[in-house]
Design a protein around this motif. Structure first.
Motif, PDB file in Angstrom:
ATOM      1  N   LYS A  78       0.822  -1.209   0.000  1.00 25.64           N
ATOM      2  CA  LYS A  78       0.000   0.000   0.000  1.00 25.64           C
ATOM      3  C   LYS A  78       0.855   1.258   0.000  1.00 25.64           C
ATOM      4  O   LYS A  78       0.471   2.297  -0.545  1.00 25.64           O
ATOM      5  N   THR A  79       2.029   1.189   0.617  1.00 26.43           N
ATOM      6  CA  THR A  79       2.973   2.300   0.663  1.00 26.43           C
ATOM      7  C   THR A  79       4.338   1.814   0.189  1.00 26.43           C
ATOM      8  O   THR A  79       4.575   0.611   0.044  1.00 26.43           O
ATOM      9  N   ARG A  80       5.247   2.765  -0.016  1.00 21.14           N
ATOM     10  CA  ARG A  80       6.607   2.406  -0.434  1.00 21.14           C
ATOM     11  C   ARG A  80       7.270   1.491   0.582  1.00 21.14           C
ATOM     12  O   ARG A  80       7.930   0.510   0.220  1.00 21.14           O
ATOM     13  N   GLN A  81       7.102   1.800   1.876  1.00 24.00           N
ATOM     14  CA  GLN A  81       7.769   0.992   2.887  1.00 24.00           C
ATOM     15  C   GLN A  81       7.187  -0.409   2.969  1.00 24.00           C
ATOM     16  O   GLN A  81       7.909  -1.377   3.225  1.00 24.00           O
ATOM     17  N   LEU A  82       5.882  -0.552   2.741  1.00 24.31           N
ATOM     18  CA  LEU A  82       5.292  -1.889   2.721  1.00 24.31           C
ATOM     19  C   LEU A  82       5.771  -2.674   1.504  1.00 24.31           C
ATOM     20  O   LEU A  82       5.910  -3.900   1.570  1.00 24.31           O
ATOM     21  N   SER A  83       6.041  -1.977   0.407  1.00 28.11           N
ATOM     22  CA  SER A  83       6.645  -2.647  -0.753  1.00 28.11           C
ATOM     23  C   SER A  83       8.034  -3.161  -0.398  1.00 28.11           C
ATOM     24  O   SER A  83       8.423  -4.279  -0.772  1.00 28.11           O
ATOM     25  N   ILE A  84       8.797  -2.333   0.313  1.00 30.76           N
ATOM     26  CA  ILE A  84      10.124  -2.755   0.772  1.00 30.76           C
ATOM     27  C   ILE A  84      10.007  -3.986   1.663  1.00 30.76           C
ATOM     28  O   ILE A  84      10.755  -4.956   1.516  1.00 30.76           O
ATOM     29  N   LEU A  85       9.053  -3.963   2.582  1.00 27.88           N
ATOM     30  CA  LEU A  85       8.865  -5.085   3.499  1.00 27.88           C
ATOM     31  C   LEU A  85       8.528  -6.366   2.739  1.00 27.88           C
ATOM     32  O   LEU A  85       9.058  -7.443   3.056  1.00 27.88           O
ATOM     33  N   ASN A  86       7.675  -6.271   1.737  1.00 34.86           N
ATOM     34  CA  ASN A  86       7.357  -7.457   0.928  1.00 34.86           C
ATOM     35  C   ASN A  86       8.611  -8.009   0.264  1.00 34.86           C
ATOM     36  O   ASN A  86       8.837  -9.232   0.244  1.00 34.86           O
ATOM     37  N   GLY A  87       9.440  -7.115  -0.292  1.00 30.69           N
ATOM     38  CA  GLY A  87      10.672  -7.562  -0.930  1.00 30.69           C
ATOM     39  C   GLY A  87      11.641  -8.189   0.051  1.00 30.69           C
ATOM     40  O   GLY A  87      12.278  -9.216  -0.243  1.00 30.69           O
ATOM     41  N   LEU A  88      11.770  -7.592   1.235  1.00 32.23           N
ATOM     42  CA  LEU A  88      12.667  -8.141   2.247  1.00 32.23           C
ATOM     43  C   LEU A  88      12.230  -9.531   2.688  1.00 32.23           C
ATOM     44  O   LEU A  88      13.063 -10.434   2.856  1.00 32.23           O
ATOM     45  N   ARG A  89      10.935  -9.712   2.869  1.00 34.12           N
ATOM     46  CA  ARG A  89      10.437 -11.026   3.285  1.00 34.12           C
ATOM     47  C   ARG A  89      10.706 -12.079   2.222  1.00 34.12           C
ATOM     48  O   ARG A  89      11.082 -13.218   2.538  1.00 34.12           O
ATOM     49  N   ASP A  90      10.535 -11.700   0.955  1.00 28.94           N
ATOM     50  CA  ASP A  90      10.820 -12.654  -0.116  1.00 28.94           C
ATOM     51  C   ASP A  90      12.304 -13.006  -0.152  1.00 28.94           C
ATOM     52  O   ASP A  90      12.672 -14.178  -0.302  1.00 28.94           O
TER      53      ASP A  90
END
Length: 228
Positions: A78-90
């Protein structure tokens, strides 16, 4: 391992265009393709994970440089930081917590190879690195946008740039520790690291490493690429 997490999930609301700005064609290629070329010039990088909506993934793959290993796609948040979090988890499912992750924006296509190296080299012995530029204008603080509250000390103020580099494990934990509500207010990738007490150091940024945000930025990008 040195990994790149490239953010390409934004919708570019400040730039009037039929497509998000990272997919605008400039000099015959999309902006993100030019950005990937810049990343591929850095021999220190071992691969790139890309945050992008499914509708644009074929476009990205059609012009992917062959000398930078592609690790996979992550879903935008939903936000840039949540996009970062998704990438980090992957990334955390495959890579070691001590591996370095370089977080970059697809709309910064002119990141120099020297800056990428500077960030990754400075990671030695630290948990994160942020490139910065000195602030050259006089800076004031105002609480209401009308009255000046105080003059800030310019010599101690810096403008942050992407890419920022982080140790995968500590940075993922710092983001998850924010919780689902607080992470929504994060403005920059380094903010969770600072709030989490990670050992961050600064390196010199590059003035030419600008972010395409406005139509004027896109014109500047087009002029530079067409000149080449």
């Amino acid at each position: 391992m040195n990994l790149a997490l490239l953010l390409s999930g934004g919708t570019g609301e400040r730039l009037p265009s039929a497509v998000p700005k990272q997919y605008v064609s400039v000099a015959g290629r999309t902006v993100i393709a030019w950005c990937l070329d810049s990343l591929a010039k850095c021999a220190l990088l071992d691969g790139v994970q890309i945050v992008a909506a499914p509708a644009w993934r074929d476009t990205i793959l059609a012009d992917m440089p062959g000398n930078l290993p592609f690790l996979g796609f992550s879903d935008p948040g939903k936000t840039r930081q949540l996009s970062i979090l998704n990438g980090l988890r992957d990334l955390s499912r495959t890579f070691h917590p001590s591996d370095a992750v370089l977080v970059h924006d697809a709309v910064r296509p002119f990141v120099p190879e020297a800056l990428l190296r500077r960030c990754l080299t400075a990671m030695e012995g630290h948990e994160g690195v942020m490139p910065v530029l000195p602030v050259t204008d006089t800076v004031y603080e105002s609480r209401d946008g009308v009255r000046i509250a105080r003059l800030l000390e310019r010599d101690h103020i810096y403008a942050g740039q992407a890419p920022e580099a982080f140790r995968l494990g500590p940075y993922l934990s710092a983001n998850e520790d924010l919780g689902p509500d607080r992470i929504l207010s994060i403005r920059g990738a380094t903010e969770p690291a600072a709030l989490g007490g990670l050992d961050m150091v600064l390196v010199a940024g590059e003035p030419g490493n600008f972010k395409i945000t406005t139509p004027e930025d896109l014109d500047r990008c087009r002029m530079l690429l067409e000149r080449e």
